[in-house]
Motif scaffolding. Structure first.
Motif, PDB file in Angstrom:
ATOM      1  N   LEU A   4      -4.793  -8.357   9.200  1.00  0.00           N
ATOM      2  CA  LEU A   4      -3.968  -9.463   9.674  1.00  0.00           C
ATOM      3  C   LEU A   4      -4.038 -10.642   8.712  1.00  0.00           C
ATOM      4  O   LEU A   4      -3.026 -11.271   8.406  1.00  0.00           O
ATOM      5  CB  LEU A   4      -4.428  -9.895  11.072  1.00  0.00           C
ATOM      6  CG  LEU A   4      -3.669 -11.066  11.699  1.00  0.00           C
ATOM      7  CD1 LEU A   4      -2.175 -10.767  11.794  1.00  0.00           C
ATOM      8  CD2 LEU A   4      -4.225 -11.386  13.074  1.00  0.00           C
ATOM      9  N   LEU A   5      -5.222 -10.924   8.196  1.00  0.00           N
ATOM     10  CA  LEU A   5      -5.356 -11.995   7.215  1.00  0.00           C
ATOM     11  C   LEU A   5      -4.556 -11.677   5.954  1.00  0.00           C
ATOM     12  O   LEU A   5      -3.879 -12.549   5.398  1.00  0.00           O
ATOM     13  CB  LEU A   5      -6.832 -12.201   6.862  1.00  0.00           C
ATOM     14  CG  LEU A   5      -7.721 -12.817   7.946  1.00  0.00           C
ATOM     15  CD1 LEU A   5      -9.177 -12.783   7.529  1.00  0.00           C
ATOM     16  CD2 LEU A   5      -7.293 -14.248   8.248  1.00  0.00           C
ATOM     17  N   CYS A   6      -4.615 -10.442   5.515  1.00  0.00           N
ATOM     18  CA  CYS A   6      -3.888 -10.045   4.303  1.00  0.00           C
ATOM     19  C   CYS A   6      -2.381 -10.127   4.493  1.00  0.00           C
ATOM     20  O   CYS A   6      -1.630 -10.324   3.527  1.00  0.00           O
ATOM     21  CB  CYS A   6      -4.280  -8.625   3.892  1.00  0.00           C
ATOM     22  SG  CYS A   6      -5.975  -8.474   3.285  1.00  0.00           S
ATOM     23  N   SER A   7      -1.915  -9.975   5.733  1.00  0.00           N
ATOM     24  CA  SER A   7      -0.475 -10.009   5.986  1.00  0.00           C
ATOM     25  C   SER A   7       0.122 -11.382   5.733  1.00  0.00           C
ATOM     26  O   SER A   7       1.335 -11.539   5.671  1.00  0.00           O
ATOM     27  CB  SER A   7      -0.181  -9.564   7.426  1.00  0.00           C
ATOM     28  OG  SER A   7      -0.588 -10.550   8.360  1.00  0.00           O
ATOM     29  N   HIS A   8      -0.709 -12.391   5.574  1.00  0.00           N
ATOM     30  CA  HIS A   8      -0.227 -13.731   5.247  1.00  0.00           C
ATOM     31  C   HIS A   8       0.077 -13.855   3.755  1.00  0.00           C
ATOM     32  O   HIS A   8       0.517 -14.918   3.306  1.00  0.00           O
ATOM     33  CB  HIS A   8      -1.273 -14.779   5.646  1.00  0.00           C
ATOM     34  CG  HIS A   8      -1.443 -14.923   7.120  1.00  0.00           C
ATOM     35  ND1 HIS A   8      -0.691 -15.788   7.884  1.00  0.00           N
ATOM     36  CD2 HIS A   8      -2.266 -14.303   7.990  1.00  0.00           C
ATOM     37  CE1 HIS A   8      -1.059 -15.703   9.140  1.00  0.00           C
ATOM     38  NE2 HIS A   8      -2.009 -14.807   9.237  1.00  0.00           N
ATOM     39  N   TYR A   9      -0.164 -12.796   2.999  1.00  0.00           N
ATOM     40  CA  TYR A   9       0.102 -12.801   1.562  1.00  0.00           C
ATOM     41  C   TYR A   9       1.118 -11.715   1.227  1.00  0.00           C
ATOM     42  O   TYR A   9       1.426 -10.858   2.039  1.00  0.00           O
ATOM     43  CB  TYR A   9      -1.205 -12.602   0.779  1.00  0.00           C
ATOM     44  CG  TYR A   9      -2.123 -13.803   0.901  1.00  0.00           C
ATOM     45  CD1 TYR A   9      -2.129 -14.801  -0.069  1.00  0.00           C
ATOM     46  CD2 TYR A   9      -2.946 -13.956   2.020  1.00  0.00           C
ATOM     47  CE1 TYR A   9      -2.940 -15.917   0.063  1.00  0.00           C
ATOM     48  CE2 TYR A   9      -3.760 -15.071   2.148  1.00  0.00           C
ATOM     49  CZ  TYR A   9      -3.752 -16.048   1.170  1.00  0.00           C
ATOM     50  OH  TYR A   9      -4.550 -17.149   1.307  1.00  0.00           O
ATOM     51  N   ARG A  10       1.634 -11.779   0.012  1.00  0.00           N
ATOM     52  CA  ARG A  10       2.716 -10.879  -0.371  1.00  0.00           C
ATOM     53  C   ARG A  10       2.281  -9.421  -0.400  1.00  0.00           C
ATOM     54  O   ARG A  10       3.077  -8.530  -0.105  1.00  0.00           O
ATOM     55  CB  ARG A  10       3.271 -11.292  -1.737  1.00  0.00           C
ATOM     56  CG  ARG A  10       4.126 -12.552  -1.707  1.00  0.00           C
ATOM     57  CD  ARG A  10       4.765 -12.800  -3.056  1.00  0.00           C
ATOM     58  NE  ARG A  10       3.784 -13.201  -4.055  1.00  0.00           N
ATOM     59  CZ  ARG A  10       3.471 -14.463  -4.307  1.00  0.00           C
ATOM     60  NH1 ARG A  10       4.047 -15.437  -3.627  1.00  0.00           N
ATOM     61  NH2 ARG A  10       2.582 -14.759  -5.224  1.00  0.00           N
ATOM     62  N   SER A  11       1.038  -9.161  -0.789  1.00  0.00           N
ATOM     63  CA  SER A  11       0.586  -7.775  -0.897  1.00  0.00           C
ATOM     64  C   SER A  11      -0.935  -7.718  -0.897  1.00  0.00           C
ATOM     65  O   SER A  11      -1.618  -8.724  -1.172  1.00  0.00           O
ATOM     66  CB  SER A  11       1.129  -7.130  -2.179  1.00  0.00           C
ATOM     67  OG  SER A  11       0.571  -7.756  -3.326  1.00  0.00           O
ATOM     68  N   ILE A  12      -1.462  -6.515  -0.612  1.00  0.00           N
ATOM     69  CA  ILE A  12      -2.909  -6.298  -0.703  1.00  0.00           C
ATOM     70  C   ILE A  12      -3.362  -6.477  -2.138  1.00  0.00           C
ATOM     71  O   ILE A  12      -4.441  -7.020  -2.405  1.00  0.00           O
ATOM     72  CB  ILE A  12      -3.272  -4.886  -0.203  1.00  0.00           C
ATOM     73  CG1 ILE A  12      -2.840  -4.700   1.258  1.00  0.00           C
ATOM     74  CG2 ILE A  12      -4.768  -4.630  -0.343  1.00  0.00           C
ATOM     75  CD1 ILE A  12      -3.544  -5.593   2.233  1.00  0.00           C
ATOM     76  N   ALA A  13      -2.535  -6.036  -3.084  1.00  0.00           N
ATOM     77  CA  ALA A  13      -2.889  -6.158  -4.500  1.00  0.00           C
ATOM     78  C   ALA A  13      -3.098  -7.618  -4.892  1.00  0.00           C
ATOM     79  O   ALA A  13      -4.014  -7.951  -5.657  1.00  0.00           O
ATOM     80  CB  ALA A  13      -1.796  -5.525  -5.367  1.00  0.00           C
ATOM     81  N   GLU A  14      -2.263  -8.495  -4.353  1.00  0.00           N
ATOM     82  CA  GLU A  14      -2.405  -9.924  -4.662  1.00  0.00           C
ATOM     83  C   GLU A  14      -3.735 -10.451  -4.131  1.00  0.00           C
ATOM     84  O   GLU A  14      -4.431 -11.209  -4.828  1.00  0.00           O
ATOM     85  CB  GLU A  14      -1.251 -10.712  -4.051  1.00  0.00           C
ATOM     86  CG  GLU A  14      -1.356 -12.213  -4.303  1.00  0.00           C
ATOM     87  CD  GLU A  14      -0.367 -13.023  -3.488  1.00  0.00           C
ATOM     88  OE1 GLU A  14      -0.175 -14.208  -3.798  1.00  0.00           O
ATOM     89  OE2 GLU A  14       0.208 -12.468  -2.522  1.00  0.00           O
ATOM     90  N   VAL A  15      -4.101 -10.046  -2.905  1.00  0.00           N
ATOM     91  CA  VAL A  15      -5.361 -10.495  -2.324  1.00  0.00           C
ATOM     92  C   VAL A  15      -6.536 -10.003  -3.166  1.00  0.00           C
ATOM     93  O   VAL A  15      -7.454 -10.771  -3.483  1.00  0.00           O
ATOM     94  CB  VAL A  15      -5.490 -10.003  -0.871  1.00  0.00           C
ATOM     95  CG1 VAL A  15      -6.880 -10.308  -0.319  1.00  0.00           C
ATOM     96  CG2 VAL A  15      -4.422 -10.643   0.005  1.00  0.00           C
ATOM     97  N   CYS A  16      -6.506  -8.744  -3.539  1.00  0.00           N
ATOM     98  CA  CYS A  16      -7.600  -8.180  -4.349  1.00  0.00           C
ATOM     99  C   CYS A  16      -7.717  -8.881  -5.689  1.00  0.00           C
ATOM    100  O   CYS A  16      -8.816  -9.136  -6.195  1.00  0.00           O
ATOM    101  CB  CYS A  16      -7.372  -6.678  -4.560  1.00  0.00           C
ATOM    102  SG  CYS A  16      -7.530  -5.694  -3.061  1.00  0.00           S
TER     103      CYS A  16
END
Length: 270
Positions: free
Chosen positions: A11-23
């Motif tokens: 859910l936290l990651c869904s606030h960003y464009r992609s999982i790759a961006e978060v990583c």
């Protein structure tokens, strides 16, 4: 660590464009991060602190039950209500869009300050995301008000508005509806900024209070531009009611919410 950790992290990651961006921003290996999301492994103490610092949450919050965590940080859902092609309502707004000027420079995140319609004397701070989607300009407005003084996630009443924005004759018109209950439509009119850098926009909003009487109301609003890429979780934590003298509300916002004048018989915002 509870089984809800992976779901809450998603859910936290869904606030960003992609999982790759978060990583990439966390400097954590994508394969390892995927195992966190799937519940196959848990972060080390070092990585857990990095994740919490990045998203602006506490480690104990990440293991809360999913529904409670969702209410705490604001669920992310980009889906707009779908309407079949050729529907009369869609055709009306399609025609209106042809007369609307480009709103691209106004896209991004805003704090919306308003005199609360349901709790007179309080200032309501909301989070707005205005964006372009398939050639149209749409927005999402998140509100929440404290039901009790307990401080837990259950003590907050959350509202989520979805709407469309149009730039007509030097005014920005925004029409939205409360998507969680479907029981309210509101309209906001903003005076656009012609400066090279957008900071704050003044306007008026009409709607109804959330009280039992559903009283029609009108309030001044101030939109404060936050940027196009923000920490949504940290911003959402600030969404709540504030006392007028709260030091977190600056004098400029107070004056904008209170100031008005009459010119040529018309009510105007200063």
């Amino acid at each position: 660590m509870s089984d809800s950790f992976g779901a809450n992290l998603k859910l936290l990651c869904s606030h960003y464009r992609s999982i790759a961006e978060v990583c990439r921003k966390l400097s954590i290996n994508r394969a390892q991060f995927n195992r966190y999301l799937a519940g196959q492994s848990r972060p080390t103490t070092h990585n857990l602190k990095r994740i919490c610092d990045f998203f602006g949450v506490e480690d104990y919050e990440l293991v809360l039950p999913q529904e409670q965590f969702s209410r705490l940080i604001g669920a992310r859902d980009n889906s707009m209500a779908s309407t079949s092609a050729g529907a009369p309502l869609l055709e009306l707004f399609e025609s209106l869009s042809e007369h609307s000027n480009d709103l691209s420079r106004y896209c991004g995140y805003y704090f919306e300050y308003s005199n609360c319609m349901s709790v007179p004397g309080q200032i309501l701070l909301s989070l707005v995301h205005l964006r372009e989607e398939r050639g149209s300009f749409v927005f999402e407005r998140q509100e929440r008000q404290e039901r009790a003084r307990g401080g837990g996630a259950e003590d907050w009443v959350r509202c989520r508005y979805l709407g469309a924005a149009f730039y007509l004759q030097d005014r920005v018109f925004l029409i939205d509806y409360e998507s969680l209950t479907g029981n309210e439509i509101s309209q906001t009119i903003l005076i656009p900024s012609f400066k090279s850098r957008i900071t704050r926009l003044n306007g008026m909003k009409t709607g109804v209070s959330s009280g039992d009487q559903r009283t029609p109301a009108c309030t001044r609003v101030v939109w404060e531009f936050l940027g196009t890429d923000i920490n949504r979780v940290n911003s959402y934590r600030q969404v709540m009611l504030y006392a007028p003298d709260d030091p977190r509300i600056d004098d400029d916002v107070r004056q904008r919410l209170a100031g008005a004048r009459i010119r040529n018989g018309l009510f105007e915002i200063e």
